[in-house]
Design a protein around this motif. Structure first.
Motif, PDB file in Angstrom:
ATOM      1  N   GLU A  89     -37.345  11.002 -55.587  1.00 23.65           N
ATOM      2  CA  GLU A  89     -36.778  12.139 -54.865  1.00 23.65           C
ATOM      3  C   GLU A  89     -36.201  11.766 -53.499  1.00 23.65           C
ATOM      4  OE1 GLU A  89     -36.494  15.046 -56.194  1.00 23.65           O
ATOM      5  OE2 GLU A  89     -37.768  14.818 -57.964  1.00 23.65           O
ATOM      6  N   TYR A  90     -36.733  10.745 -52.885  1.00 26.36           N
ATOM      7  CA  TYR A  90     -36.311  10.445 -51.515  1.00 26.36           C
ATOM      8  C   TYR A  90     -35.494   9.171 -51.381  1.00 26.36           C
ATOM      9  CZ  TYR A  90     -39.106  14.209 -49.562  1.00 26.36           C
ATOM     10  OH  TYR A  90     -39.593  15.439 -49.237  1.00 26.36           O
ATOM     11  N   ALA A  91     -36.005   8.093 -52.004  1.00 20.14           N
ATOM     12  CA  ALA A  91     -35.438   6.781 -51.723  1.00 20.14           C
ATOM     13  C   ALA A  91     -34.008   6.678 -52.226  1.00 20.14           C
ATOM     14  CB  ALA A  91     -36.292   5.709 -52.378  1.00 20.14           C
ATOM     15  N   SER A 160     -33.726  18.538 -64.341  1.00 14.95           N
ATOM     16  CA  SER A 160     -32.308  18.408 -64.055  1.00 14.95           C
ATOM     17  C   SER A 160     -32.000  18.533 -62.551  1.00 14.95           C
ATOM     18  CB  SER A 160     -31.559  19.479 -64.836  1.00 14.95           C
ATOM     19  OG  SER A 160     -30.288  19.662 -64.290  1.00 14.95           O
ATOM     20  N   GLN A 163     -31.616  21.862 -60.690  1.00 16.53           N
ATOM     21  CA  GLN A 163     -32.800  22.535 -60.151  1.00 16.53           C
ATOM     22  C   GLN A 163     -32.989  22.157 -58.680  1.00 16.53           C
ATOM     23  OE1 GLN A 163     -35.409  24.439 -61.850  1.00 16.53           O
ATOM     24  NE2 GLN A 163     -33.860  24.748 -63.393  1.00 16.53           N
ATOM     25  N   GLU A 165     -30.608  21.169 -56.627  1.00 14.76           N
ATOM     26  CA  GLU A 165     -29.546  21.828 -55.856  1.00 14.76           C
ATOM     27  C   GLU A 165     -29.867  23.301 -55.651  1.00 14.76           C
ATOM     28  OE1 GLU A 165     -25.883  20.921 -57.940  1.00 14.76           O
ATOM     29  OE2 GLU A 165     -25.561  19.298 -56.503  1.00 14.76           O
ATOM     30  N   GLY A 167     -32.755  24.677 -55.359  1.00 15.43           N
ATOM     31  CA  GLY A 167     -33.736  24.804 -54.277  1.00 15.43           C
ATOM     32  C   GLY A 167     -33.092  24.621 -52.914  1.00 15.43           C
ATOM     33  N   LEU A 168     -32.298  23.549 -52.792  1.00 14.42           N
ATOM     34  CA  LEU A 168     -31.670  23.261 -51.493  1.00 14.42           C
ATOM     35  C   LEU A 168     -30.731  24.396 -51.082  1.00 14.42           C
ATOM     36  CD1 LEU A 168     -30.854  19.460 -51.857  1.00 14.42           C
ATOM     37  CD2 LEU A 168     -32.673  20.523 -50.528  1.00 14.42           C
ATOM     38  N   SER A 173     -36.295  23.020 -47.795  1.00 13.05           N
ATOM     39  CA  SER A 173     -36.169  21.615 -47.427  1.00 13.05           C
ATOM     40  C   SER A 173     -36.399  20.788 -48.688  1.00 13.05           C
ATOM     41  CB  SER A 173     -37.202  21.245 -46.372  1.00 13.05           C
ATOM     42  OG  SER A 173     -38.490  21.329 -46.923  1.00 13.05           O
ATOM     43  N   ARG A 174     -36.107  19.495 -48.592  1.00  6.83           N
ATOM     44  CA  ARG A 174     -36.304  18.623 -49.734  1.00  6.83           C
ATOM     45  C   ARG A 174     -37.763  18.655 -50.190  1.00  6.83           C
ATOM     46  NH1 ARG A 174     -33.481  15.065 -52.560  1.00  6.83           N
ATOM     47  NH2 ARG A 174     -31.621  16.002 -51.712  1.00  6.83           N
ATOM     48  N   GLU A 176     -39.984  21.078 -49.721  1.00  8.16           N
ATOM     49  CA  GLU A 176     -40.288  22.361 -50.367  1.00  8.16           C
ATOM     50  C   GLU A 176     -39.709  22.405 -51.771  1.00  8.16           C
ATOM     51  OE1 GLU A 176     -40.488  25.514 -46.631  1.00  8.16           O
ATOM     52  OE2 GLU A 176     -38.550  24.770 -47.312  1.00  8.16           O
TER      53      GLU A 176
END
Lengths: 294, 274
Positions: A89-91, A160, A163, A165, A167-168, A173-174, A176
């Motif tokens: 999710e982050y890297a 996918s 999902q 996008e 949320g954002l 926030s990423r 959340e």
């Protein structure tokens, strides 16, 4: 030879190969169960073992296996979850993540006896943890971490990107988005991965021989103070598990019914792992249904 | 004949027609100045200088790869992690394309609905309520009220009012897309960005969605990317025509579709390419 006959021959060959695989597996499973199940009894599953006489059980080993499994999972799951979330999710894809992924690949193909010897040198000797449940749980964590991380990362991958996008776009926030949208949706598949890896950990022997030890001291199941040496909860006591027990009585068992105990233990182990697998499928499906149709 | 790219570009630059807005009833709420978007080193949007009128529907049209979605996604900074966006995005007098802006707060004012309906794996009720709860809106009564109003505004209430606790994943495509709209407007944005919201829907659902959008412009400013020129003609007041990463023409929708100033626009809206 026309393509139709060719196709028939290919199908025949593939059926043959698949049948052979099934046959070998069924034969193996049938042999273990056929020779082991007759040994099973309530006494066998609960009684402590006997070193020289016949009639011992595997109660303590069975308990140790579960306790060790739970401890190992408690340690490895949060780490694997964090690592998987970071990686997926982050890297960003760069040399750092490539290095981490390569390290995970290598760790996951490390022979478990090497993990066990490392655990012996590091946890048992260097950190003075001795032959203990804690040493075993750490060794199992090393053994389990790469597989679990990859399985959780794969679970996150099945959710996918629309999902994320979604949320954002709601101003989440990423973090959340991951915790409120992605993880809940990924729970069924994460759970399946966790239970399957639990099955592997449950049956692991080599990593434990030199870490959790090969002796199963008597336990007092009325004493739940983890600081007492005979308490089942004490993590500093040596704890032979079922899988280690099988290895041990086959190599140096001197009780007269060693063969019977070994067969019985193998059956218990196989049945437990089968139950893990069925539970994984059942729970995964049920959770998925609850999330999708309700 | 040999024409190099610079000459081509220069010719394209010349033939542009972009109006400035001056409608006192619908003041400009969002505008972009000198916006460029790069994916890595590749420039996907060369310039987009547009103004959007409040409480109106503006359509962005153009062939595939013309940069219209790229432009739209830059407006609420959904491209932050995948592209570099330079230039100004002025929202009510503030440049929101700068690092000091709280993007999460900004996206609550500039909401977005996507091409593929993306309801969350939650109940219909929670799809709308959970983002509100995260922002401190608590109290069952208050949440019930917002869920109901949003679903009514999105024209979905009558179909789902008895199934609010059912999973949103069981909805049909058109219903799911309207749930996504309800979810977006529940947090009370100013502007609603829609990225080809009807492209995955059947004609009936598309018609319902368009009706919904028309009724929504009373409360929201709507910017919609669409592949469907009839759709743009039916619902929008203003239309921007994108081609090869450039805004070639921007004017009232009736001007664009009846009397375009630029030849390429005319070719596109009459179906000669794209």
């Amino acid at each position: 030879m026309n393509s139709k006959t060719q196709n028939k021959i290919a199908i025949g060959g593939l059926y043959g190969i698949a049948g052979l695989v099934v046959l070998i597996l069924l034969a193996l499973l049938g042999y273990i169960l056929a020779s082991g199940v007759p040994q099973l009894s309530w006494h066998f599953l609960t009684a402590p073992g006997k070193a020289f006489l016949k009639g011992g059980g595997v109660g303590i080993q069975l308990y140790n296996s579960f306790y060790l499994l739970i401890l190992a999972m408690l340690i490895s799951f949060p780490i694997a979850l964090g690592a998987a979330i970071y990686l997926y999710e982050y890297a960003k894809d760069n040399w750092v993540t490539t290095t981490i992924r390569t390290a995970i690949e290598i760790l996951s193909s490390l022979p478990s006896v090497v993990v066990g010897l490392f655990g012996f040198l590091f946890f048992v000797v260097k950190l003075h943890l001795g032959f203990s449940i804690l040493s075993g749980a750490f060794a199992l964590t090393f053994f389990n971490l790469p597989l679990l991380t990859r399985s959780i990362e794969d679970s996150l991958r099945t959710i996918s990107d629309v999902q994320r996008e979604g949320g954002l776009a709601l101003g989440l926030s990423r973090w959340e988005t991951v915790t409120r949208v992605i993880l809940p949706a990924a729970v069924p598949s994460i759970l399946t991965g966790v239970i399957l890896s639990a099955g592997r950990v449950f049956g692991e022997a080599a990593a434990l021989i030199y870490t959790a030890g090969q002796s199963a001291p008597a336990l007092d199941f009325t004493d739940w103070n983890p600081f007492n040496i005979s308490s089942p909860l004490n993590p500093m006591r040596p704890a032979e598990t079922l899988a280690v027990h099988i290895w041990k009585i086959n190599s140096e068992g001197i009780m007269p019914d060693a063969k019977a105990i070994s067969s019985g233990s193998s059956a218990v182990l196989v049945i437990a792992i089968l139950l893990f697998n069925f539970a994984a499928r059942y729970l995964g499906k049920r959770l998925y249904k609850r999330l999708t149709s309700a | 004949m040999f024409v190099n790219n610079d000459v081509k570009n220069a010719m394209a630059m010349e033939e542009r027609h972009v109006i400035k807005l001056s409608d006192p009833d619908h003041p400009v709420i969002l505008s972009t100045e000198d916006l460029h978007v790069y994916y890595g080193k590749k420039e996907a949007l060369f310039e987009g200088d547009l103004e959007f009128a409040s409480n109106q529907i503006s359509a962005l049209i153009g062939p595939s790869g013309s940069g219209k979605s790229t432009y739209l996604r830059s407006l609420n900074r959904m491209n932050d992690r995948i592209a570099t966006v330079t230039g100004k995005i002025m929202y009510r007098g503030v440049d929101i394309n700068q690092p000091s802006i709280d993007v999460y707060e900004m996206r609550r004012r500039v909401g977005m609905v996507f091409q593929r309906p993306n309801p969350f794996a939650k109940s219909i009720y929670d799809n709308i309520a959970f983002a509100l709860r995260l922002r401190g809106v608590t109290g069952k009564h208050k949440l019930d009220e917002i869920v109901e109003t949003s679903l009514k505004q999105a024209a979905l209430w009558d179909q789902v009012k008895d199934d609010l606790n059912k999973s949103a994943l069981a909805l049909s495509g058109g219903q799911a897309q309207r749930l996504c709209i309800a979810r977006a407007i529940a947090i009370k944005p100013d502007i609603l960005l829609l990225d080809e919201p009807a492209s995955a829907l059947d004609p009936v659902s598309t018609g319902q969605l368009e009706d919904t959008l028309l009724s929504l412009k009373e409360h929201y400013t709507i910017i919609i990317v669409t592949h469907n020129m009839q759709q743009a003609a039916r619902i929008s007041e203003y239309t921007a025509f994108f081609n090869q990463g450039r805004v070639l023409e921007y004017d009232t929708t009736s001007h664009i579709f009846t009397n375009p100033s630029v030849q390429v626009t005319s070719d596109y809206v009459s179906g000669n390419f794209g």
